[in-house]
Motif scaffolding. Structure first.
Motif, PDB file in Angstrom:
ATOM      1  N   ASP A   1       8.764  13.525   4.691  1.00 55.75           N
ATOM      2  CA  ASP A   1       8.060  14.288   4.725  1.00 55.75           C
ATOM      3  C   ASP A   1       6.453  13.678   4.382  1.00 55.75           C
ATOM      4  N   PHE A   2       6.509  13.282   3.427  1.00 51.81           N
ATOM      5  CA  PHE A   2       5.989  12.154   2.895  1.00 51.81           C
ATOM      6  C   PHE A   2       4.864  10.798   3.764  1.00 51.81           C
ATOM      7  N   LEU A   3       5.886   9.982   4.166  1.00 51.95           N
ATOM      8  CA  LEU A   3       5.916   9.559   5.388  1.00 51.95           C
ATOM      9  C   LEU A   3       5.079   9.650   6.725  1.00 51.95           C
ATOM     10  N   ASP A   4       5.528  10.261   7.292  1.00 50.90           N
ATOM     11  CA  ASP A   4       5.635  11.624   7.897  1.00 50.90           C
ATOM     12  C   ASP A   4       3.998  11.238   8.339  1.00 50.90           C
ATOM     13  N   LYS A   5       3.028  12.268   7.050  1.00 49.25           N
ATOM     14  CA  LYS A   5       1.919  12.294   6.502  1.00 49.25           C
ATOM     15  C   LYS A   5       0.973  10.872   5.952  1.00 49.25           C
ATOM     16  N   TYR A   6       1.630   9.943   5.474  1.00 47.89           N
ATOM     17  CA  TYR A   6       1.002   8.612   5.146  1.00 47.89           C
ATOM     18  C   TYR A   6       0.782   8.229   6.600  1.00 47.89           C
TER      19      TYR A   6
ATOM     20  N   GLN B   1       6.653  -0.824  14.928  1.00 46.42           N
ATOM     21  CA  GLN B   1       7.221  -1.453  14.295  1.00 46.42           C
ATOM     22  C   GLN B   1       7.947  -1.112  13.008  1.00 46.42           C
ATOM     23  N   HIS B   2       6.051  -1.149  11.801  1.00 48.65           N
ATOM     24  CA  HIS B   2       5.932  -1.028  10.619  1.00 48.65           C
ATOM     25  C   HIS B   2       6.509   0.444  10.255  1.00 48.65           C
ATOM     26  N   ILE B   3       6.048   1.721  11.372  1.00 50.03           N
ATOM     27  CA  ILE B   3       7.497   3.098  11.126  1.00 50.03           C
ATOM     28  C   ILE B   3       8.412   2.555  11.064  1.00 50.03           C
ATOM     29  N   LEU B   4       8.908   1.919  11.912  1.00 53.95           N
ATOM     30  CA  LEU B   4      10.704   1.732  12.135  1.00 53.95           C
ATOM     31  C   LEU B   4      11.224   0.854  10.835  1.00 53.95           C
ATOM     32  N   GLN B   5      10.202  -0.629  10.608  1.00 48.85           N
ATOM     33  CA  GLN B   5      10.822  -0.582   8.904  1.00 48.85           C
ATOM     34  C   GLN B   5      11.147   0.189   8.365  1.00 48.85           C
ATOM     35  N   TRP B   6       9.803   0.688   7.504  1.00 46.77           N
ATOM     36  CA  TRP B   6       9.898   2.176   6.631  1.00 46.77           C
ATOM     37  C   TRP B   6      10.875   2.983   6.751  1.00 46.77           C
TER      38      TRP B   6
ATOM     39  N   ASN C   1       1.481   9.398  -5.840  1.00 46.31           N
ATOM     40  CA  ASN C   1       2.330  10.957  -5.467  1.00 46.31           C
ATOM     41  C   ASN C   1       3.434  10.471  -6.322  1.00 46.31           C
ATOM     42  N   LYS C   2       4.663  10.688  -7.453  1.00 51.12           N
ATOM     43  CA  LYS C   2       5.719  11.046  -6.847  1.00 51.12           C
ATOM     44  C   LYS C   2       5.757  12.319  -8.506  1.00 51.12           C
ATOM     45  N   THR C   3       4.296  12.479  -9.066  1.00 49.47           N
ATOM     46  CA  THR C   3       4.377  13.587  -9.447  1.00 49.47           C
ATOM     47  C   THR C   3       4.044  14.657  -8.719  1.00 49.47           C
ATOM     48  N   ALA C   4       3.817  14.891  -7.626  1.00 54.54           N
ATOM     49  CA  ALA C   4       3.651  15.818  -6.008  1.00 54.54           C
ATOM     50  C   ALA C   4       4.374  15.508  -5.221  1.00 54.54           C
ATOM     51  N   LEU C   5       5.687  14.906  -5.256  1.00 52.48           N
ATOM     52  CA  LEU C   5       6.830  14.542  -4.365  1.00 52.48           C
ATOM     53  C   LEU C   5       7.715  15.301  -5.282  1.00 52.48           C
ATOM     54  N   ALA C   6       7.409  14.759  -6.531  1.00 58.82           N
ATOM     55  CA  ALA C   6       8.427  15.804  -6.936  1.00 58.82           C
ATOM     56  C   ALA C   6       8.404  17.316  -6.917  1.00 58.82           C
ATOM     57  N   ASP C   7       7.271  17.636  -7.770  1.00 60.53           N
ATOM     58  CA  ASP C   7       6.677  18.993  -7.938  1.00 60.53           C
ATOM     59  C   ASP C   7       7.002  19.691  -6.243  1.00 60.53           C
ATOM     60  N   GLN C   8       7.249  19.350  -4.656  1.00 60.62           N
ATOM     61  CA  GLN C   8       7.360  19.476  -4.146  1.00 60.62           C
ATOM     62  C   GLN C   8       9.124  19.305  -3.843  1.00 60.62           C
ATOM     63  N   TRP C   9       9.947  18.731  -4.288  1.00 60.54           N
ATOM     64  CA  TRP C   9      11.379  18.610  -4.738  1.00 60.54           C
ATOM     65  C   TRP C   9      11.509  20.361  -5.374  1.00 60.54           C
ATOM     66  N   LEU C  10      11.440  19.495  -5.949  1.00 62.10           N
ATOM     67  CA  LEU C  10      11.928  20.717  -7.571  1.00 62.10           C
ATOM     68  C   LEU C  10      11.211  22.507  -6.650  1.00 62.10           C
TER      69      LEU C  10
ATOM     70  N   GLU D   1       1.062  -1.107   0.195  1.00 57.69           N
ATOM     71  CA  GLU D   1       0.509   0.098  -0.085  1.00 57.69           C
ATOM     72  C   GLU D   1       0.776   1.587   0.872  1.00 57.69           C
ATOM     73  N   LEU D   2       1.931   1.517   0.234  1.00 56.48           N
ATOM     74  CA  LEU D   2       2.474   2.229   1.332  1.00 56.48           C
ATOM     75  C   LEU D   2       3.447   2.968  -0.454  1.00 56.48           C
ATOM     76  N   TYR D   3       4.002   1.818  -1.253  1.00 52.38           N
ATOM     77  CA  TYR D   3       5.066   1.724  -2.304  1.00 52.38           C
ATOM     78  C   TYR D   3       4.132   2.039  -3.453  1.00 52.38           C
ATOM     79  N   LYS D   4       2.316   1.792  -3.464  1.00 53.24           N
ATOM     80  CA  LYS D   4       1.569   2.201  -4.080  1.00 53.24           C
ATOM     81  C   LYS D   4       1.486   3.567  -4.567  1.00 53.24           C
ATOM     82  N   ALA D   5       1.207   4.120  -2.732  1.00 54.81           N
ATOM     83  CA  ALA D   5       0.931   5.405  -3.116  1.00 54.81           C
ATOM     84  C   ALA D   5       2.351   6.346  -3.025  1.00 54.81           C
ATOM     85  N   LEU D   6       3.296   6.034  -2.688  1.00 57.32           N
ATOM     86  CA  LEU D   6       4.621   6.564  -3.329  1.00 57.32           C
ATOM     87  C   LEU D   6       4.385   6.768  -4.810  1.00 57.32           C
ATOM     88  N   ILE D   7       4.177   5.570  -5.936  1.00 54.55           N
ATOM     89  CA  ILE D   7       4.012   6.045  -7.006  1.00 54.55           C
ATOM     90  C   ILE D   7       3.130   6.860  -6.795  1.00 54.55           C
TER      91      ILE D   7
END
Length: 280
Positions: A108-113, A124-129, A16-25, A8-14
């Protein structure tokens, strides 16, 4: 359960890749002659977006149980980005800064997710991620640095070889006759390159008569005189008849003071005299 959450986290990142790129730029600053500058050409922004999408895909795939996709993405990212930055002459510190900035975007994305699904996600999941993402980012930096170093070293070697070629060119002026015009100062490193390249070039070009012209060398000191004498001896052992031109009074004096015997070597004041003697 754990695999489902990772997926699910994998899919969420994929997704949101455009939004992540926007934030990075948006984190870019103005810096001269940099692909990462906020005022860089539009084509560079599009390039960054495309490569950043691969960055997100690579980081996201590190969360999957099957690591095949991650390793393929990682190898592709390293190859593409290292080659691209080397072609553009981007300093490695700029690349590392950009990767660090994107790390903060991902975290930041992970924190909000996590905050949005707090009850469904264990510590445990948070530490693993956190571990998976940071490890993936660190490994990208490590492998990028290796690849970038490899590319730049290969280019430096090519430039070094070109300098060696231009620093002591063997110029054919007939079927078996050639001239080596030496121009500029000759230090220890250049003398070594001449020693390494001239005999090999003579063999390659099937030269049996050669004239080394020193008229363009402003100073011939002890080291240079010894190296030239060594080159002549080497060429002689290969059956190549060698002549020296451009011998000025100070050069002759240096040779005498060093006890270098030039009696068996044809020496001339000018290249024209040497070529005439050699029948050219």
């Amino acid at each position: 359960m754990a695999e489902d959450l990772n997926e699910e986290l994998y899919k969420a990142l994929i997704e949101n890749k455009t939004a992540l790129a926007d934030q990075w730029l948006l984190m870019r600053e103005k810096r001269p002659n940099s692909i990462y500058s906020v005022d860089a050409d539009e084509k560079y922004e599009q390039l960054l977006r495309k490569q950043n999408a691969l960055t997100t895909k690579t980081i996201a795939s590190s969360l999957l149980e099957d690591k095949k996709e991650y390793h393929e993405n990682q190898e592709q990212w390293v190859s593409i980005v290292a080659q691209s930055r080397a072609d553009l002459g981007t300093p490695i510190y700029e690349v590392l800064e950009a990767v660090h900035r994107f790390r903060t975007v991902i975290m930041d994305f992970l924190d909000k997710y996590v905050a949005a699904q707090e009850e469904a996600i264990s510590k445990q999941h948070i530490l693993q991620w956190n571990h998976s993402i940071h490890s993936a980012m660190d490994f990208l930096i490590q492998e990028f640095s290796k690849k970038y170093y490899q590319i730049t070293r290969e280019r430096m070697k090519a430039q070094y070889d070109l300098i060696a070629e231009l620093g002591a060119p063997v110029i054919p002026i007939g079927d078996t006759t050639a001239v080596v015009p030496l121009i500029g100062d000759i230090d220890t490193e250049r003398a070594k390159r001449i020693m390494e390249t001239v005999p090999a070039k003579c063999i390659e070009k099937q030269v049996n008569k050669i004239c080394i012209d020193l008229s363009g060398v402003p100073m011939v000191d002890t080291m240079v005189a010894q190296q030239i004498y060594s080159i002549i001896q080497t060429l002689s052992l290969l059956g190549i008849q060698t002549a020296l031109s451009g011998i000025r009074p100070e050069v002759a004096m240096t040779s005498v003071q060093l006890g270098i015997d030039l009696k068996g070597i044809d020496t001339f004041n000018t290249l024209q005299q040497a070529l005439k003697k050699m029948g050219r």
